[in-house]
Write a protein that holds these residues in place. Structure first.
Motif, PDB file in Angstrom:
ATOM      1  N   ASN A   2     -41.598   6.477  -0.364  1.00  0.00           N
ATOM      2  CA  ASN A   2     -40.171   6.357  -0.053  1.00  0.00           C
ATOM      3  C   ASN A   2     -39.876   5.047   0.662  1.00  0.00           C
ATOM      4  N   LEU A   3     -38.789   4.395   0.265  1.00  0.00           N
ATOM      5  CA  LEU A   3     -38.380   3.143   0.889  1.00  0.00           C
ATOM      6  C   LEU A   3     -37.479   3.411   2.077  1.00  0.00           C
ATOM      7  N   GLN A   4     -37.367   2.403   2.914  1.00  0.00           N
ATOM      8  CA  GLN A   4     -36.420   2.437   4.023  1.00  0.00           C
ATOM      9  C   GLN A   4     -35.851   1.040   4.216  1.00  0.00           C
ATOM     10  N   ALA A   5     -34.762   0.960   4.942  1.00  0.00           N
ATOM     11  CA  ALA A   5     -34.122  -0.337   5.171  1.00  0.00           C
ATOM     12  C   ALA A   5     -35.127  -1.323   5.746  1.00  0.00           C
ATOM     13  N   GLY A   6     -35.090  -2.551   5.237  1.00  0.00           N
ATOM     14  CA  GLY A   6     -36.001  -3.586   5.679  1.00  0.00           C
ATOM     15  C   GLY A   6     -37.205  -3.773   4.769  1.00  0.00           C
ATOM     16  N   PRO A  25     -26.187  -9.710  -9.708  1.00  0.00           N
ATOM     17  CA  PRO A  25     -25.516  -8.444  -9.383  1.00  0.00           C
ATOM     18  C   PRO A  25     -26.475  -7.393  -8.833  1.00  0.00           C
ATOM     19  N   ALA A  26     -27.663  -7.287  -9.407  1.00  0.00           N
ATOM     20  CA  ALA A  26     -28.643  -6.313  -8.918  1.00  0.00           C
ATOM     21  C   ALA A  26     -29.147  -6.703  -7.534  1.00  0.00           C
ATOM     22  N   ILE A  27     -29.359  -7.994  -7.311  1.00  0.00           N
ATOM     23  CA  ILE A  27     -29.803  -8.457  -5.991  1.00  0.00           C
ATOM     24  C   ILE A  27     -28.794  -8.038  -4.933  1.00  0.00           C
ATOM     25  N   THR A  28     -27.520  -8.217  -5.237  1.00  0.00           N
ATOM     26  CA  THR A  28     -26.465  -7.847  -4.284  1.00  0.00           C
ATOM     27  C   THR A  28     -26.514  -6.356  -3.968  1.00  0.00           C
ATOM     28  N   VAL A  29     -26.703  -5.520  -4.992  1.00  0.00           N
ATOM     29  CA  VAL A  29     -26.771  -4.066  -4.782  1.00  0.00           C
ATOM     30  C   VAL A  29     -27.990  -3.714  -3.942  1.00  0.00           C
ATOM     31  N   LEU A  30     -29.139  -4.255  -4.285  1.00  0.00           N
ATOM     32  CA  LEU A  30     -30.368  -3.945  -3.556  1.00  0.00           C
ATOM     33  C   LEU A  30     -30.271  -4.369  -2.094  1.00  0.00           C
ATOM     34  N   ALA A 124     -36.235   3.909 -15.049  1.00  0.00           N
ATOM     35  CA  ALA A 124     -34.888   3.781 -14.490  1.00  0.00           C
ATOM     36  C   ALA A 124     -34.250   2.473 -14.929  1.00  0.00           C
ATOM     37  N   ILE A 125     -32.975   2.353 -14.614  1.00  0.00           N
ATOM     38  CA  ILE A 125     -32.190   1.169 -14.948  1.00  0.00           C
ATOM     39  C   ILE A 125     -32.839  -0.093 -14.395  1.00  0.00           C
ATOM     40  N   LEU A 142     -31.349   5.904  -9.170  1.00  0.00           N
ATOM     41  CA  LEU A 142     -32.453   5.042  -8.757  1.00  0.00           C
ATOM     42  C   LEU A 142     -32.541   4.984  -7.243  1.00  0.00           C
ATOM     43  N   ARG A 143     -31.419   4.774  -6.585  1.00  0.00           N
ATOM     44  CA  ARG A 143     -31.417   4.690  -5.123  1.00  0.00           C
ATOM     45  C   ARG A 143     -31.942   5.975  -4.501  1.00  0.00           C
ATOM     46  N   LYS A 144     -31.484   7.108  -4.990  1.00  0.00           N
ATOM     47  CA  LYS A 144     -31.898   8.385  -4.415  1.00  0.00           C
ATOM     48  C   LYS A 144     -33.404   8.585  -4.489  1.00  0.00           C
ATOM     49  N   ILE A 145     -33.987   8.286  -5.622  1.00  0.00           N
ATOM     50  CA  ILE A 145     -35.427   8.480  -5.762  1.00  0.00           C
ATOM     51  C   ILE A 145     -36.196   7.468  -4.909  1.00  0.00           C
TER      52      ILE A 145
END
Length: 298
Positions: A2-6, A25-30, A124-125, A142-145
């Motif tokens: 699992n990921l976390q901020a940072g 666009p993906a960089i901005t979302v991530l 995933a996307i 994707l974010r949820k997983i």
């Protein structure tokens, strides 16, 4: 995993070339998720249609497989080329510090290879498709997983569905890629698995031929369940094949008793929900719809 901020997430292209502008666009979302985005040398690289030579794409992926500080690797796009670099990759350091490897389409070869080695991965996307209209649910799944949030899916009933319940590890991806890796070191045992399939831009007779091959290889007969996703932009010949994609699949699976869910939102359409390859799941195909949920983490 699992990921976390940072945390750091790397973007590489194992297949077709991409530009930095296409990744933005993906960089901005991530980054909005609190992740630190690291770009591989393959982003912006060119060698004919590929994102650099085989050697560059291999070394770029290897770098992030080995780097314990990188918590996820996001493949930039599909196309063609991932299978060309698989056999010379070293997963020794990756095994010490497993991380998410994410993508679909041509990246199916990498998912299969990782599954054969005993690791989960994420179908995933990819960044090239983040700006696509209607992709919001795919991005959110994707974010949820990635961040370890609970997720399950419910999809409407389809006329071709075969009702039933199944439990097994979830495997699969792009049918054309799965077909081409049969007999290679990336091939794996389908018995007792829930298989999901999707494809794009294939002639209908090609689809039929691939399913005949999978069946003759014994890949279908002992499945626990089958999920059929998008079969997008299928082509026909001047003399029609006589069946559409879903009819072809229904024919080749009709002699078996496992449950089959048609029209699941996975594949080359905007609504491409994230699936964990290699994780045990439960599939229920009922008269009012189908449900997919995960049972355990490896």
């Amino acid at each position: 995993m699992n990921l976390q901020a940072g945390d750091k997430i790397a973007i590489v292209s194992t297949a077709r070339k991409v530009s930095l502008e296409e990744m933005q666009p993906a960089i901005t979302v991530l980054q909005s998720w609190g992740l630190e985005v690291i770009l591989g040398e393959t982003i912006g690289a060119e060698f004919h249609q590929f994102a650099g030579s085989d050697a560059l794409r291999r070394s770029d992926l290897q770098r992030f497989l080995d780097d314990a500080s990188v918590k996820a690797i996001l493949c930039a796009r599909g196309g063609y080329g991932t299978a060309r670099i698989l056999d010379d990759l070293d997963f020794t350091e990756f095994a010490r510090n497993p991380k998410w490897v994410i993508g679909f389409s041509d990246v199916t070869a990498l998912h299969a290879h990782l599954y054969k080695l005993g690791f989960e991965s994420l179908h995933a996307i990819m960044p090239i498709l983040f700006p696509r209209e209607g992709s919001e649910a795919a991005i959110e799944s994707l974010r949820k997983i990635l961040f370890g949030e609970a997720i399950s899916y419910e999809v409407p009933a389809h006329t071709f569905n075969r009702l039933g319940k199944a439990e097994g590890e979830l495997v699969g991806g792009n049918l054309s890629i799965l077909h081409t890796i049969i007999g290679t070191r990336s091939d794996f045992d389908y018995d007792g698995k829930i298989l999901f399939l999707e494809d794009l831009d294939e002639y209908l007779y090609h689809l039929d031929r691939m399913l005949v091959h999978l069946d003759r290889c014994g890949k279908l007969q002992n499945l626990a369940g089958l999920i059929i996703g998008h079969m997008s932009d299928m082509k026909d010949n001047l003399i029609p094949f006589g069946q559409n994609a879903y009819e072809i699949i229904r024919e080749h699976t009709s002699k078996y008793n496992f449950p089959v869910c048609f029209d699941f939102p996975v594949g080359h359409e905007a609504h491409n929900l994230a699936l964990v390859c290699g994780r045990k799941a439960r599939l229920e195909v009922g008269k009012d719809g189908s449900w997919l949920e995960y049972l355990a983490k490896n």
